[in-house]
Design a protein around this motif. Structure first.
Motif, PDB file in Angstrom:
ATOM      1  N   ASN A  25       0.853  -1.188   0.000  1.00 31.78           N
ATOM      2  CA  ASN A  25       0.000   0.000   0.000  1.00 31.78           C
ATOM      3  C   ASN A  25       0.888   1.237   0.000  1.00 31.78           C
ATOM      4  OD1 ASN A  25      -3.092  -0.677   0.540  1.00 31.78           O
ATOM      5  ND2 ASN A  25      -1.841  -2.214   1.589  1.00 31.78           N
ATOM      6  N   PHE A  37     -14.336   1.745 -11.310  1.00 32.20           N
ATOM      7  CA  PHE A  37     -14.962   0.557 -10.713  1.00 32.20           C
ATOM      8  C   PHE A  37     -16.479   0.500 -10.853  1.00 32.20           C
ATOM      9  CE2 PHE A  37     -11.110   0.846  -7.801  1.00 32.20           C
ATOM     10  CZ  PHE A  37     -10.395  -0.077  -8.536  1.00 32.20           C
ATOM     11  N   LEU A  38     -17.127   1.666 -11.111  1.00 30.00           N
ATOM     12  CA  LEU A  38     -18.593   1.641 -11.172  1.00 30.00           C
ATOM     13  C   LEU A  38     -19.050   0.995 -12.481  1.00 30.00           C
ATOM     14  CD1 LEU A  38     -20.853   2.596  -9.270  1.00 30.00           C
ATOM     15  CD2 LEU A  38     -21.041   4.652 -10.613  1.00 30.00           C
ATOM     16  N   LEU A  63     -12.791   6.446  -8.502  1.00 32.55           N
ATOM     17  CA  LEU A  63     -13.549   5.235  -8.183  1.00 32.55           C
ATOM     18  C   LEU A  63     -14.726   5.073  -9.130  1.00 32.55           C
ATOM     19  CD1 LEU A  63     -13.596   5.351  -4.278  1.00 32.55           C
ATOM     20  CD2 LEU A  63     -12.271   3.815  -5.735  1.00 32.55           C
ATOM     21  N   ARG A  64     -15.461   6.181  -9.359  1.00 30.81           N
ATOM     22  CA  ARG A  64     -16.627   6.081 -10.252  1.00 30.81           C
ATOM     23  C   ARG A  64     -16.199   5.700 -11.657  1.00 30.81           C
ATOM     24  NH1 ARG A  64     -18.507  10.619  -7.096  1.00 30.81           N
ATOM     25  NH2 ARG A  64     -17.700  12.065  -8.669  1.00 30.81           N
ATOM     26  N   SER A  65     -15.078   6.252 -12.135  1.00 30.61           N
ATOM     27  CA  SER A  65     -14.715   5.950 -13.520  1.00 30.61           C
ATOM     28  C   SER A  65     -14.079   4.565 -13.646  1.00 30.61           C
ATOM     29  CB  SER A  65     -13.827   7.052 -14.101  1.00 30.61           C
ATOM     30  OG  SER A  65     -12.500   6.870 -13.709  1.00 30.61           O
ATOM     31  N   LEU A  73     -12.285   2.798   1.811  1.00 29.18           N
ATOM     32  CA  LEU A  73     -11.227   1.782   1.870  1.00 29.18           C
ATOM     33  C   LEU A  73     -10.138   2.011   0.831  1.00 29.18           C
ATOM     34  CD1 LEU A  73     -13.484  -1.366   2.136  1.00 29.18           C
ATOM     35  CD2 LEU A  73     -12.256  -0.240   3.991  1.00 29.18           C
ATOM     36  N   SER A  74     -10.451   2.789  -0.176  1.00 29.67           N
ATOM     37  CA  SER A  74      -9.570   2.903  -1.330  1.00 29.67           C
ATOM     38  C   SER A  74      -8.740   4.178  -1.276  1.00 29.67           C
ATOM     39  CB  SER A  74     -10.414   2.903  -2.613  1.00 29.67           C
ATOM     40  OG  SER A  74      -9.598   3.195  -3.719  1.00 29.67           O
ATOM     41  N   ALA A 112      -6.428  -1.868   4.772  1.00 29.06           N
ATOM     42  CA  ALA A 112      -7.450  -1.131   4.007  1.00 29.06           C
ATOM     43  C   ALA A 112      -8.433  -0.444   4.967  1.00 29.06           C
ATOM     44  CB  ALA A 112      -8.196  -2.079   3.058  1.00 29.06           C
ATOM     45  N   VAL A 172     -18.503   1.169   7.566  1.00 28.48           N
ATOM     46  CA  VAL A 172     -17.528   1.779   6.660  1.00 28.48           C
ATOM     47  C   VAL A 172     -18.036   1.730   5.226  1.00 28.48           C
ATOM     48  CG1 VAL A 172     -15.176   1.615   5.762  1.00 28.48           C
ATOM     49  CG2 VAL A 172     -15.625   1.132   8.187  1.00 28.48           C
ATOM     50  N   ALA A 173     -18.175   2.909   4.605  1.00 25.94           N
ATOM     51  CA  ALA A 173     -18.558   2.950   3.197  1.00 25.94           C
ATOM     52  C   ALA A 173     -17.382   2.465   2.350  1.00 25.94           C
ATOM     53  CB  ALA A 173     -18.947   4.369   2.799  1.00 25.94           C
ATOM     54  N   PRO A 174     -17.661   1.654   1.302  1.00 26.08           N
ATOM     55  CA  PRO A 174     -16.574   1.088   0.499  1.00 26.08           C
ATOM     56  C   PRO A 174     -15.575   2.135  -0.011  1.00 26.08           C
ATOM     57  CG  PRO A 174     -18.682   0.127  -0.150  1.00 26.08           C
ATOM     58  CD  PRO A 174     -18.984   1.161   0.891  1.00 26.08           C
ATOM     59  N   ALA A 175     -16.061   3.322  -0.374  1.00 21.79           N
ATOM     60  CA  ALA A 175     -15.167   4.348  -0.916  1.00 21.79           C
ATOM     61  C   ALA A 175     -14.036   4.685   0.044  1.00 21.79           C
ATOM     62  CB  ALA A 175     -15.961   5.614  -1.245  1.00 21.79           C
TER      63      ALA A 175
END
Lengths: 325, 325
Positions: free
Chosen positions: A22, A324-325, A320-322, A312-313, A285, A307-310
């Motif tokens: 990481n 993984f969505l 993230l939207r571009s 963790l990254s 993470a 914990v919202a997934p966002a």
């Protein structure tokens, strides 16, 4: 994020390697209750006596506490959470409410954020259960573990007189897994869900039959399962059973439609060469999320459900939207 | 929670049935751009003209917008989000940033919460990707779809002259899925990932060879794939291909350990008898979260990445920890 490791066993070593993977994480130090002089770390990270931790207040973003659930974490996590954001992997299910309560009070008192019971089960498997249950309100849950090494069962065998070393693999019964995957909802006994494979090194002159009987009749650990016992040499143990692989599947079969006439199956599964290394990656993470939540003023004891997934990254919301969505 | 459905096609009907499976949800009404007199609902829920929606301000907690991504949702979602909390299933990937921006402005202007691009892909599959990428920073992602009906590909076949009806199944290539599951990281072409099974009802006197050639050579839709075409009767179509099954798998293979010497595989998979009914169940679970976030003052446009798993469930935090952690 500045990470500290408290406890340098298999999991602590896993966190040390997880930090390497990481790029936004930095290992500040490893804190141990042993003599630091006796410890050589894989990364060359500095090792400190546990008592020194409090002197690092302000220099560490999150302490990842790598101790046992039986006696270590119930004391360590509330103790450390007053001064630091923390993540632990507390997994004694029946005692989670009590642990949560104590850690919550500690973390709130210091304005810190503490995430307990993180890893893969509890952890990612728990998350899979909550998504699946929320989406399919009417259905049945199944969890299969393995094939993988169970430390608890291996330790139980090692305590039998005449046993020099032992490794126990928990193995899901493939026919049952397949029946569940086909969308059937079988009612399964412990024996129908898992079988137990034991590899044992007997001490010189030990009675192998007696050891075998002691294993397969051991209440709770083995007597409810089909168990096979194979005696091997110490060399074979080292050569073939040195790793700590694990994994498993969480499956939910649900019904939908106006008359519950349709079926849906949701499955989340893991196959891991190294249980402690993977667990450690999950902890790191979630350490990222803990730090972010703390900066937003979200204090107290949390679990993976909060914990919202966002969070963790390391990526931004746009990325993230571009991607993984 | 008081739910309204906007649009009564396959997905809207799915939401109607999904509400039945969620005891905390109540269907206030179905809003349509067609003549309400022409619509009979499965649940007996009242049907209103779309223009009447604004009169229900205050009586509806969340509007689930069930329209197409090409032309409906880009207009509908920003339009409705000024007055209502909304959930949509916008799935035109390249246009998500633009849609997000417009919906965000609309929702913020009215103090509402809008969740876009919800369902299973985008949706649960996206969530699986973000968890897997956060936990395994070094690895490769794979998504396999099917076996399932692709509406887009079925429509493309129906537009060929001489085709009376068509159904196209997207089928993952099993050898490739198995290679990925074994932890190999194959580089796969479109052809190596999926094949396409087409069932076609030819119009009387149509040239079947010509239809077949038109299908298998259709750019982008079919030419990059191994495609099989079978001609069937209208009766066979109705009897054997009436459903809308779908599913698929998101798999990430990663490396871990001090020298990346260990492998981990994370897989999330779905097997669905009814694609629209399952999608609808996801929309309803996220509608619950949208309402809660709105009550906490979290406004604007959100995606599934911004929702903590706990907010999807009707259970309390204590119940969740004791049942699912």
């Amino acid at each position: 994020m500045k990470i500290a490791i408290y406890g340098y066993g298999n999991l602590g070593k896993g966190v040390e390697s997880a930090v390497k993977h990481n790029s936004d994480a930095e290992l500040i130090g490893i804190f141990t209750r042993r003599d630091p002089q006796t410890i050589t770390t894989a990364s060359g990270a500095p090792v400190y006596r546990a008592e020194k931790l409090v002197g690092f207040k302000g220099a560490i973003d999150v302490v990842i506490i790598c101790g046992g659930s039986a006696t270590d974490l119930p004391v360590l996590t509330p103790g450390i959470a007053t001064d630091f954001n923390v993540v632990d992997s507390f997994d004694t299910h029946a005692k989670i409410p009590e642990h949560f309560e104590k850690v919550d009070i500690a973390a709130l008192s210091g304005g810190k954020t503490a995430l307990i019971s993180c890893g893969w089960d509890p952890g990612l498997f728990s998350i899979a259960r909550i998504y699946a249950n929320s989406v399919l309100p009417n259905g049945s849950d199944y969890t299969f573990w393995g094939k993988g090494v169970s430390q608890g069962h291996s330790d139980a065998i090692r305590r039998i007189p005449g046993v020099a070393d032992a490794r126990q693999y928990t193995v899901p019964v493939e026919e049952s897994v397949e029946a569940v995957r086909r969308g059937e909802n079988p009612v399964l006994t412990a024996r129908q869900k898992h079988r137990r494979e034991c590899y044992v090194v007997a001490a010189d002159g030990a009675d192998r039959n007696k050891i075998k009987e002691a294993i397969i009749n051991m209440p709770y650990y083995f007597d409810e399962y089909d168990t096979c016992v194979e005696f091997i040499t110490a060399e074979e143990m080292k050569r073939n059973h040195n790793g700590l692989p694990h994994g498993g599947s969480v499956i939910r079969n649900g019904v939908n439609g106006n008359n519950a006439e349709h079926k849906s199956t949701i499955e989340f599964s893991l196959k891991l060469d190294s249980n402690p290394e993977f667990t450690a990656l999950v902890l790191v993470a979630f350490a990222r999320a803990v730090l972010r939540m703390n900066r937003r003023g979200i204090n107290g004891c949390k679990t993976v459900f909060d914990v919202a997934p966002a969070d963790l990254s390391p990526l931004t919301a746009d990325q993230l939207r571009s991607r993984f969505l």
